[in-house]
Design a protein around this motif. Structure first.
Motif, short mmCIF file in Angstrom:
data_model
loop_
_atom_site.label_atom_id
_atom_site.label_comp_id
_atom_site.label_asym_id
_atom_site.label_seq_id
_atom_site.Cartn_x
_atom_site.Cartn_y
_atom_site.Cartn_z
N ARG A 194 0.84 -1.19 0.00
CA ARG A 194 0.00 0.00 0.00
C ARG A 194 0.88 1.25 0.00
N PRO A 195 0.36 2.37 -0.49
CA PRO A 195 1.13 3.61 -0.45
C PRO A 195 1.57 3.93 0.98
N VAL A 196 2.80 4.39 1.13
CA VAL A 196 3.33 4.70 2.45
C VAL A 196 2.79 6.05 2.91
N THR A 197 2.98 6.34 4.17
CA THR A 197 2.47 7.57 4.77
C THR A 197 2.91 8.80 3.99
N GLY A 198 1.93 9.63 3.65
CA GLY A 198 2.24 10.88 2.96
C GLY A 198 2.27 10.79 1.45
N VAL A 199 2.07 9.59 0.90
CA VAL A 199 2.12 9.41 -0.55
C VAL A 199 0.71 9.23 -1.10
N GLN A 200 0.40 10.00 -2.15
CA GLN A 200 -0.83 9.81 -2.90
C GLN A 200 -0.47 9.04 -4.17
N LEU A 201 -1.19 7.96 -4.45
CA LEU A 201 -0.89 7.09 -5.59
C LEU A 201 -2.18 6.82 -6.33
N GLU A 202 -2.16 7.04 -7.63
CA GLU A 202 -3.34 6.82 -8.46
C GLU A 202 -2.95 6.06 -9.72
N ILE A 203 -3.93 5.38 -10.30
CA ILE A 203 -3.76 4.72 -11.59
C ILE A 203 -4.56 5.52 -12.60
N ARG A 204 -3.91 5.95 -13.69
CA ARG A 204 -4.58 6.82 -14.65
C ARG A 204 -4.47 6.26 -16.07
N ASP A 205 -5.44 6.68 -16.89
CA ASP A 205 -5.42 6.27 -18.29
C ASP A 205 -4.55 7.24 -19.10
N PRO A 206 -4.37 6.99 -20.41
CA PRO A 206 -3.48 7.86 -21.20
C PRO A 206 -3.91 9.32 -21.22
N ALA A 207 -5.19 9.60 -20.96
CA ALA A 207 -5.66 10.98 -20.93
C ALA A 207 -5.48 11.63 -19.57
N GLY A 208 -4.95 10.86 -18.60
CA GLY A 208 -4.75 11.40 -17.26
C GLY A 208 -5.94 11.26 -16.34
N GLU A 209 -6.97 10.52 -16.78
CA GLU A 209 -8.16 10.32 -15.94
C GLU A 209 -7.91 9.18 -14.96
N LEU A 223 -8.42 5.95 -12.87
CA LEU A 223 -9.12 4.69 -13.12
C LEU A 223 -9.60 4.07 -11.82
N GLY A 224 -10.48 3.12 -11.94
CA GLY A 224 -11.10 2.50 -10.78
C GLY A 224 -10.42 1.22 -10.34
N GLU A 225 -11.03 0.59 -9.36
CA GLU A 225 -10.53 -0.65 -8.77
C GLU A 225 -10.25 -1.70 -9.83
N GLY A 226 -9.01 -2.23 -9.82
CA GLY A 226 -8.67 -3.33 -10.71
C GLY A 226 -8.43 -2.95 -12.16
N GLU A 227 -8.49 -1.66 -12.49
CA GLU A 227 -8.26 -1.23 -13.87
C GLU A 227 -6.77 -0.91 -14.06
N GLU A 228 -6.21 -1.40 -15.17
CA GLU A 228 -4.78 -1.19 -15.42
C GLU A 228 -4.53 0.14 -16.10
N GLY A 229 -3.52 0.84 -15.61
CA GLY A 229 -3.11 2.09 -16.21
C GLY A 229 -1.74 2.49 -15.69
N LEU A 237 3.15 0.50 -15.50
CA LEU A 237 1.75 0.10 -15.58
C LEU A 237 1.39 -0.78 -14.40
N GLY A 238 0.21 -0.52 -13.83
CA GLY A 238 -0.22 -1.32 -12.70
C GLY A 238 -1.68 -1.09 -12.41
N GLU A 239 -2.13 -1.67 -11.29
CA GLU A 239 -3.52 -1.50 -10.86
C GLU A 239 -3.57 -1.54 -9.34
N LEU A 240 -4.66 -1.01 -8.81
CA LEU A 240 -4.90 -1.04 -7.37
C LEU A 240 -6.04 -2.02 -7.09
N ARG A 241 -5.79 -2.92 -6.14
CA ARG A 241 -6.84 -3.84 -5.69
C ARG A 241 -6.88 -3.80 -4.17
N GLU A 242 -8.02 -3.37 -3.64
CA GLU A 242 -8.20 -3.24 -2.19
C GLU A 242 -7.08 -2.38 -1.58
#
Length: 551
Positions: A380-395, A397-403, A438-443
């Motif tokens: 999981r992201p460590v304290t103080g880090v914001q981590l997101e998964i985004r598509d090529p347009a920078g949007e 993505l949701g749970e389990g989506e690769e970007g 490239l990766g995804e977030l699950r739980e």
């Protein structure tokens, strides 16, 4: 991947409440939003503002040992006195001051660490050159960093024959200068938090290494992150006090794993560094673990693989080792299981993490329990880090989506040295860093599916094909080429090259290998070759279709 060598077994239930108390309003590690380079970011409220403050505070550890090697032991008090002496020389004899660059081109040694602290404590910028760079790469580093001074060991000094910059010898000068002014006052400098403190080079996607610039804020945030880890484990009843932990340093000091996440925070916490010098040797390293009662070790998978092959780990007392982390290169769940079965100390202590040179520290971390619950995760992201998964347009993505993995924190680099185009390509609006992975977030856990497009990771060293291709196509017999990584049982990957020869050329593999070796660090020189007169496959736009090329 990156390791901070400080992920101990997972905390028990209730950890979230304790972390909230420590990092919440009024907590010792309170996080609050502050203006950082035009963006609002969560930062540690009770932080130091300049690296010389860490040096000054370290004298409180006095006669405790900061650095031990196979034949030397240096206390915190001795280290501070030596840094003060060397800093006086840098200032008064070489005119080094705020913003000047001091390049360090050397293998690991106590002198490397002394030079680093003396440099940053006078407000100058420590520039870590890769200790295996060729003369060509060294020349690029000098041209890019434009240092006022170079500190080099004998091996790298030999590659600086035409260097117009003063060069100090690790073997002959640094120790002498560190003892020349025994009563020198501790250095300090009037620097801003976001002033550059360190430049570390990462292999360049466009053909040349890029210098990631890290600020005083960045490194001091990493220090607080490690202090927070120590405080957490004390809360959870860790039987070993944080200052009594011993950290084995086997990775190069020009990497964030050893410099930012070991040498720097351990000066702050009063812990001991067991510094292995020379090439990796299983018996020498395990002997050091036994002799120094090492508690924490971050190794690259290649080192772990060699220990498995060696098969003699059980001949050493490694019972003190309670945190063993894999760094700098990805490793499979199957390999991790082999380590748990084959290395006594890995059974309950093996952890993993994810980070980049550009992020200064691991931005996600997985404890042994996390790895058991979710094999393949990087945590999981460590304290103080914001981590997101985004598509090529920078949007987002949701749970389990690769970007693409995007991260934002007080740890992220300032940018690339003298490369605004590359900086703009990596750091977007509001200080979000695009990792290229490239990766995804699950739980809430990060799973990585692929590293930066064509990146080769050979024994923990990042190798970008473009850098090697740039060198090879300069050869008169080479029309075009493609460099790729191929599987290797020990190193993870090895470098391979497919070379399209000019018409009528009869050049040999040996000639091309020798040519590459004169321009590149040894680990970048292709070991597998295919020479051909057939053109590389291309798509409709003329771009080489890399996945259709075979060695």
């Amino acid at each position: 991947m990156s390791s901070d060598t400080d992920h101990r077994p997972a905390p028990p239930a209730g950890a979230a409440e304790i972390i909230g108390r420590l990092t919440g309003p009024g907590g010792r590690f309170e996080l609050s939003d502050a203006e950082v380079l035009g963006s609002r970011l969560p930062v540690f409220t009770h932080r130091q503002r300049a690296l010389h403050e860490v040096l000054h505070a370290s004298v409180a550890h006095a006669d405790r040992e900061y650095i031990v090697t196979a034949d030397r032991r240096i206390t915190f008090a001795e280290h501070a006195a030596q840094v003060a002496s060397l800093a006086k020389v840098l200032r008064e004899e070489y005119g080094i001051g705020r913003g000047d660059r001091v390049a360090i081109a050397a293998a690991n040694s106590p002198e490397w660490i002394l030079t680093f602290w003396a440099t940053v404590s006078v407000g100058a910028v420590a520039v870590g050159f890769n200790a295996w760079w060729s003369a060509r790469e060294m020349a690029h580093g000098i041209d890019n960093a434009q240092p006022a001074l170079v500190v080099a060991d004998a091996r790298q000094s030999a590659k600086l024959a035409d260097c117009a910059v003063p060069v100090l010898s690790v073997e002959n000068d640094i120790g002498r200068l560190a003892a020349s002014h025994p009563d020198a006052p501790l250095p300090s400098a009037d620097v801003a938090e976001d002033d550059p403190a360190v430049i570390l080079y990462t292999s360049g996607t466009s053909g040349r290494p890029k210098g990631a610039v890290h600020t005083h804020r960045n490194l001091l945030a990493v220090v607080e992150y490690h202090r927070l880890n120590d405080a957490l484990f004390e809360e959870f009843g860790d039987p070993v006090a944080s200052q009594d932990r011993v950290y084995l340093l086997t990775l190069p000091l020009f990497h964030i794993a050893s410099l930012h996440n070991l040498a720097v925070p351990r000066l702050a916490t009063g812990s001991r560094i067991a510094l292995h010098q020379g090439s990796f040797n299983v018996d020498a390293v395990l002997s050091m673990v036994e002799r120094e009662r090492v508690t924490n070790w971050g190794a690259v998978p290649t080192m772990a693989h060699r220990m498995l092959e060696h098969g003699g780990a059980d001949r050493y007392d490694t019972s003190s080792l309670t945190s063993f982390s894999l760094a700098s290169a990805p490793s499979s769940t199957a390999f991790k299981e082999r380590l748990r079965q084959g290395l006594p100390f890995a059974k309950d202590s093996l952890v993993d993490s994810y980070g980049l040179t550009e992020t200064c520290t691991g931005v996600a971390a997985a404890s042994a329990q996390e790895l058991a619950a979710a094999p393949g995760t990087l945590g999981r992201p460590v304290t103080g880090v914001q981590l997101e998964i985004r598509d090529p347009a920078g949007e987002v993505l949701g749970e389990g989506e690769e970007g693409e993995v995007w991260v934002r924190s007080q740890f992220n680099m300032l940018g690339y040295w003298r490369d605004p185009e590359a900086t703009a390509g990596a750091i977007g609006p509001d200080r979000w860093l695009r990792t290229g992975d490239l990766g995804e977030l699950r739980e809430g856990r990060l799973f990585l599916s692929s590293r930066r497009s064509d990146l080769i990771i050979r024994g923990g060293e990042n190798v970008y094909p473009a850098e090697i291709e740039t060198v090879l196509v300069e050869h008169p017999d080479v029309r075009e080429c493609l460099v790729m990584g191929v599987p290797h049982p020990d190193l993870g990957q090895e470098v391979a090259a497919v070379v399209v020869l000019a018409a009528g050329s009869t050049v040999t593999e040996e000639t091309l290998q020798e040519y590459a070796a004169n321009a590149l660090a040894y680990f970048k020189v292709p070991k597998q070759w295919r020479l051909t007169h057939e053109e590389l496959p291309r798509n409709a736009t003329g771009k080489v279709i890399r996945n259709q090329v075979r060695v």
